[in-house]
Design an enzyme around this catalytic site. Structure first.
Site, PDB file in Angstrom:
ATOM      1  N   TYR A  63       0.882  -1.163   0.000  1.00 43.20           N
ATOM      2  CA  TYR A  63       0.000   0.000   0.000  1.00 43.20           C
ATOM      3  C   TYR A  63       0.920   1.214   0.000  1.00 43.20           C
ATOM      4  O   TYR A  63       2.103   1.119  -0.360  1.00 43.20           O
ATOM      5  CB  TYR A  63      -0.893  -0.141   1.253  1.00 43.20           C
ATOM      6  CG  TYR A  63      -1.924   0.913   1.427  1.00 43.20           C
ATOM      7  CD1 TYR A  63      -2.967   1.056   0.524  1.00 43.20           C
ATOM      8  CD2 TYR A  63      -1.887   1.765   2.532  1.00 43.20           C
ATOM      9  CE1 TYR A  63      -3.936   2.037   0.709  1.00 43.20           C
ATOM     10  CE2 TYR A  63      -2.853   2.745   2.720  1.00 43.20           C
ATOM     11  CZ  TYR A  63      -3.868   2.875   1.800  1.00 43.20           C
ATOM     12  OH  TYR A  63      -4.816   3.842   1.977  1.00 43.20           O
ATOM     13  N   ARG A 117      -5.614  10.321 -11.045  1.00 41.25           N
ATOM     14  CA  ARG A 117      -4.891  11.066 -10.007  1.00 41.25           C
ATOM     15  C   ARG A 117      -4.480  10.070  -8.933  1.00 41.25           C
ATOM     16  O   ARG A 117      -5.069  10.023  -7.856  1.00 41.25           O
ATOM     17  CB  ARG A 117      -5.795  12.155  -9.420  1.00 41.25           C
ATOM     18  CG  ARG A 117      -5.079  13.209  -8.613  1.00 41.25           C
ATOM     19  CD  ARG A 117      -5.656  13.297  -7.201  1.00 41.25           C
ATOM     20  NE  ARG A 117      -5.273  12.152  -6.401  1.00 41.25           N
ATOM     21  CZ  ARG A 117      -5.923  11.719  -5.333  1.00 41.25           C
ATOM     22  NH1 ARG A 117      -7.019  12.288  -4.948  1.00 41.25           N
ATOM     23  NH2 ARG A 117      -5.495  10.668  -4.640  1.00 41.25           N
ATOM     24  N   LYS A 135      -5.830  -1.301  -1.994  1.00 38.24           N
ATOM     25  CA  LYS A 135      -6.939  -0.952  -1.086  1.00 38.24           C
ATOM     26  C   LYS A 135      -7.692  -2.223  -0.698  1.00 38.24           C
ATOM     27  O   LYS A 135      -8.083  -2.402   0.451  1.00 38.24           O
ATOM     28  CB  LYS A 135      -7.901   0.026  -1.764  1.00 38.24           C
ATOM     29  CG  LYS A 135      -7.298   1.385  -2.081  1.00 38.24           C
ATOM     30  CD  LYS A 135      -7.434   2.376  -0.951  1.00 38.24           C
ATOM     31  CE  LYS A 135      -6.618   3.629  -1.219  1.00 38.24           C
ATOM     32  NZ  LYS A 135      -6.546   4.551  -0.102  1.00 38.24           N
ATOM     33  N   GLU A 206     -11.905   5.659  -6.185  1.00 41.07           N
ATOM     34  CA  GLU A 206     -10.549   5.933  -5.694  1.00 41.07           C
ATOM     35  C   GLU A 206      -9.749   6.711  -6.734  1.00 41.07           C
ATOM     36  O   GLU A 206      -9.712   6.337  -7.909  1.00 41.07           O
ATOM     37  CB  GLU A 206      -9.845   4.582  -5.433  1.00 41.07           C
ATOM     38  CG  GLU A 206      -8.559   4.687  -4.665  1.00 41.07           C
ATOM     39  CD  GLU A 206      -8.772   5.175  -3.227  1.00 41.07           C
ATOM     40  OE1 GLU A 206      -9.656   4.659  -2.529  1.00 41.07           O
ATOM     41  OE2 GLU A 206      -8.039   6.087  -2.815  1.00 41.07           O
ATOM     42  N   ASP A 207      -9.113   7.754  -6.296  1.00 39.64           N
ATOM     43  CA  ASP A 207      -8.109   8.456  -7.089  1.00 39.64           C
ATOM     44  C   ASP A 207      -8.586   8.890  -8.473  1.00 39.64           C
ATOM     45  O   ASP A 207      -7.871   8.755  -9.470  1.00 39.64           O
ATOM     46  CB  ASP A 207      -6.821   7.621  -7.165  1.00 39.64           C
ATOM     47  CG  ASP A 207      -6.120   7.555  -5.801  1.00 39.64           C
ATOM     48  OD1 ASP A 207      -6.675   8.089  -4.820  1.00 39.64           O
ATOM     49  OD2 ASP A 207      -5.038   6.969  -5.708  1.00 39.64           O
ATOM     50  N   ASP A 229     -13.382   7.425  -1.452  1.00 37.30           N
ATOM     51  CA  ASP A 229     -12.401   7.277  -0.375  1.00 37.30           C
ATOM     52  C   ASP A 229     -11.576   8.543  -0.167  1.00 37.30           C
ATOM     53  O   ASP A 229     -11.238   8.894   0.959  1.00 37.30           O
ATOM     54  CB  ASP A 229     -11.486   6.107  -0.761  1.00 37.30           C
ATOM     55  CG  ASP A 229     -10.461   5.809   0.289  1.00 37.30           C
ATOM     56  OD1 ASP A 229     -10.803   5.860   1.480  1.00 37.30           O
ATOM     57  OD2 ASP A 229      -9.309   5.507  -0.082  1.00 37.30           O
ATOM     58  N   ASP A 230     -11.252   9.247  -1.253  1.00 39.75           N
ATOM     59  CA  ASP A 230     -10.373  10.419  -1.128  1.00 39.75           C
ATOM     60  C   ASP A 230     -11.105  11.605  -0.518  1.00 39.75           C
ATOM     61  O   ASP A 230     -10.501  12.413   0.173  1.00 39.75           O
ATOM     62  CB  ASP A 230      -9.798  10.785  -2.499  1.00 39.75           C
ATOM     63  CG  ASP A 230      -9.027   9.618  -3.051  1.00 39.75           C
ATOM     64  OD1 ASP A 230      -7.978   9.300  -2.494  1.00 39.75           O
ATOM     65  OD2 ASP A 230      -9.522   8.973  -4.005  1.00 39.75           O
ATOM     66  N   ASN A 376       0.558  12.094  -0.253  1.00 42.70           N
ATOM     67  CA  ASN A 376       1.156  10.775  -0.492  1.00 42.70           C
ATOM     68  C   ASN A 376       1.741  10.686  -1.882  1.00 42.70           C
ATOM     69  O   ASN A 376       1.251  11.357  -2.780  1.00 42.70           O
ATOM     70  CB  ASN A 376       0.063   9.696  -0.383  1.00 42.70           C
ATOM     71  CG  ASN A 376      -0.444   9.548   1.022  1.00 42.70           C
ATOM     72  OD1 ASN A 376       0.330   9.594   1.957  1.00 42.70           O
ATOM     73  ND2 ASN A 376      -1.743   9.373   1.161  1.00 42.70           N
TER      74      ASN A 376
HETATM   75  O1  LIG Z   1      -3.925   5.621  -0.807  1.00 38.94           O
HETATM   76  C1  LIG Z   1      -3.562   6.305   0.186  1.00 38.94           C
HETATM   77  O2  LIG Z   1      -2.567   6.065   0.855  1.00 38.94           O
HETATM   78  C2  LIG Z   1      -4.417   7.438   0.610  1.00 38.94           C
HETATM   79  C3  LIG Z   1      -5.207   7.923  -0.525  1.00 38.94           C
HETATM   80  O3  LIG Z   1      -6.315   7.479  -0.775  1.00 38.94           O
HETATM   81  C4  LIG Z   1      -4.557   8.849  -1.473  1.00 38.94           C
HETATM   82  O4  LIG Z   1      -3.499   9.399  -1.164  1.00 38.94           O
HETATM   83  O5  LIG Z   1      -5.138   9.014  -2.552  1.00 38.94           O
HETATM   84 MG   LIG Z   2      -6.751   7.674  -2.814  1.00 34.07          MG
END
Ligand SMILES: O=C([O-])CC(=O)C(=O)O
Ligand SMILES: [Mg+2]
Length: 529
Positions: A63, A117, A135, A206-207, A229-230, A376
């Protein structure tokens, strides 16, 4: 040809140890990732067994931060099909593509990215799949979701990253990303098809790039069981960390909790998502929604966000300040001295943006300043933990998005927090799945944050941590799932009446019993290694 035989003195216990030795013999994090990914392909039960026993060591590989390297390089390290790609070329037959997934009726949770992203690394196109896989590995390890119930999905819609389009090994569709209308039509068909093909599924977005993250969450959250999630996961985990950090800071300064002021450096999907979630920190401490909003300031690449700025993006308007006019304020130290925040949160992906001057300005205003550099992976963090401790002389209350090690300063060992949504999304997902909720409401996400904040044990409190230790993650996910289920029942969003009949202790017991464990491995039942 006869199959290969195990060596006569082979035992599983030894072999677990052998795997760890092989893992630790590799010096480069990406090589560790490749090794673990191979192990998972050869024997997934053994892989999860080792992961559960060694979370602290393995989570940063599978991760954040190493999954970021895996994504950047995915076309080059690719070895075997994993997860599910749905391509823009599949438009018109997405239902058929989804129907090829082997465990349709067992599937409970999908993590879906469009790779636009990934973490703070930008548009990685079809290389984004490992983020969905990473994830879901946490869903399995941290919340006990059965591996066969997870569906990692990457939407391959093209990429605007030229170096991938030019890379002969790139595994995705070689075209630029679609215009909004084409993408909207694709997403509509995709979500309808998901709903038809996977009737019981929770979808975690996600992203996605910022605008699309907000857009598709708004569009689909009241139609399907979906969360982002973001926006929501990050918001919830930071709310939780801030509750504990503000308590520590106020204990040192005597400042009432409602008097904290928060400065956000970075106003993308995570920044604004977190800022909105933090409103409830203030409203639960007695402020009106309007007063709560006035405690939050946001900064983007053009400086302090003010309402008089021309062409302000829609998602930035809510927190735009009306109390500052005149020339834009762009220098972060000037902004800190103007706002006088108790907490500085970084969601900017600007490495080292929190310089020594910035940390010292926060220290001049606060006995125990709260500084959370949340970008991150580690290479994009606004502030490294050793610098934070040194520049603040150990006074900072710190949590970062990616993991840092302990730091010694003045003979004292300091321990950082990791304000990463990995503490939250597994519990939200588990609760939503067990209660079969129709949607994931804001109040469910908020209750998840409060459940996490209150899950600290005495030892963690004595160590002045802002998040519990990762080794207790299953216990914590169970408590979060419990809070999410109870909230869904209050809002009548649940569809599992039996859970309503259970007293709290029994519900918690049921959640823990439902958690998947890797089967006990029998000697010689491992796959061929
Ligand atoms: O994945 C991770 O560590 C946290 C997150 O969702 C991101 O930074 O987009
Ligand atoms: Mg994310």
């Amino acid at each position: 040809m006869s199959p290969a035989r195990f060596p006569p003195h082979f035992t599983n216990t030894d072999h677990r140890q052998r795997c760890l030795v092989q893992l630790r013999s590799k010096n480069i994090p990406l090589e560790k990732y490749i090794y673990l990914n191979g192990l998972k392909g050869r024997d997934s039960n053994l892989f999860y067994d080792i992961l559960l026993e060694n979370m602290q060591e393995m989570v940063p590989i599978l991760y954040t931060p190493t999954v970021g390297d895996a994504c950047v390089n995915y076309s080059h390290i690719w070895r075997r099909p994993e997860g599910l790609y749905v391509s823009i070329e599949d438009k018109g037959r997405i239902r058929e593509v989804l129907s090829t997934w082997p465990n349709l009726h067992d599937s409970r949770i999908a993590v879906v990215t469009d790779g636009s992203r990934i973490l703070g690394l930008g548009d990685l196109g079809a290389n984004g799949l490992p983020i969905s896989i990473g994830k879901l590995d946490l869903y399995i390890a941290a919340a006990g979701i059965k591996p066969s119930s997870t569906v990692p999905i990457c939407l391959d819609l093209g990429t605007n990253t030229q170096r991938y389009l030019d890379d002969p090994l790139y595994i995705g569709v070689r075209r630029p990303r679609p215009e909004a209308a084409e993408m909207d039509a694709f997403m509509k068909e995709f979500m309808e098809a998901m709903h038809d093909v996977f009737p019981q599924l929770l979808v975690q977005f996600e992203d996605f790039s910022t605008d699309n993250a907000f857009k598709y969450l708004d569009e689909f959250r009241h139609k399907y069981r979906v969360f982002n999630d973001d926006i929501q996961g990050t918001g919830s985990v930071i709310l939780s960390g801030l509750v504990n950090a503000a308590r520590l800071s106020s204990a040192a300064s005597g400042l009432p909790l409602a008097d904290h002021k928060i400065l956000f450096f970075g106003a993308g999907s995570a920044g604004i998502g977190v800022a909105k979630q933090l409103l409830s920190f203030f409203t639960t401490n007695g402020l009106s929604p309007e007063e709560a909003r006035s405690r939050i300031y946001t900064v983007d690449s053009k400086g302090l966000i003010t309402a008089d700025r021309k062409g302000l993006q829609e998602h930035k308007k809510f927190f735009a300040r009306t109390d500052h006019n005149g020339p834009p304020m762009t220098n972060l130290v000037d902004i800190i001295n103007y706002v006088k925040p108790t907490a500085l949160l970084g969601l900017s992906t600007l490495r080292n943006a929190f310089s020594e001057d910035v940390v010292k300005a926060m220290c001049a205003l606060n006995k125990r300043p709260i500084i959370f550099p949340l970008s991150n992976p580690v290479v994009l963090s606004e502030l490294d933990y050793p610098d934070a401790i040194q520049w603040s002389d150990g006074r900072v209350i710190f949590a970062s998005g990616s993991p840092y090690k302990h730091v010694s300063h003045g003979g004292v060992s300091f321990e950082p927090g990791q304000g990463n949504n990995m503490y939250i999304f597994p519990g939200i997902g588990l609760g939503s799945i067990l209660a079969k909720t129709r949607h994931v409401s804001d109040a469910m996400v908020e209750q998840a944050a409060f459940a996490l904040a209150s899950s600290m044990n005495a030892e963690e409190e004595a160590a002045q941590l802002v998040y519990p230790r990762l080794s207790r993650i299953r216990e914590i996910s169970a408590r979060i799932a419990h809070a999410v289920i109870r909230q869904s029942q209050k809002e009548k969003l649940d569809n599992n009446p039996y859970l309503r009949t259970l007293p709290d202790a029994d519900l918690l017991g049921l959640i823990q019993d439902k958690m998947w464990q890797p089967p006990v491995l029998q000697t010689h039942t491992l796959g061929r290694l």
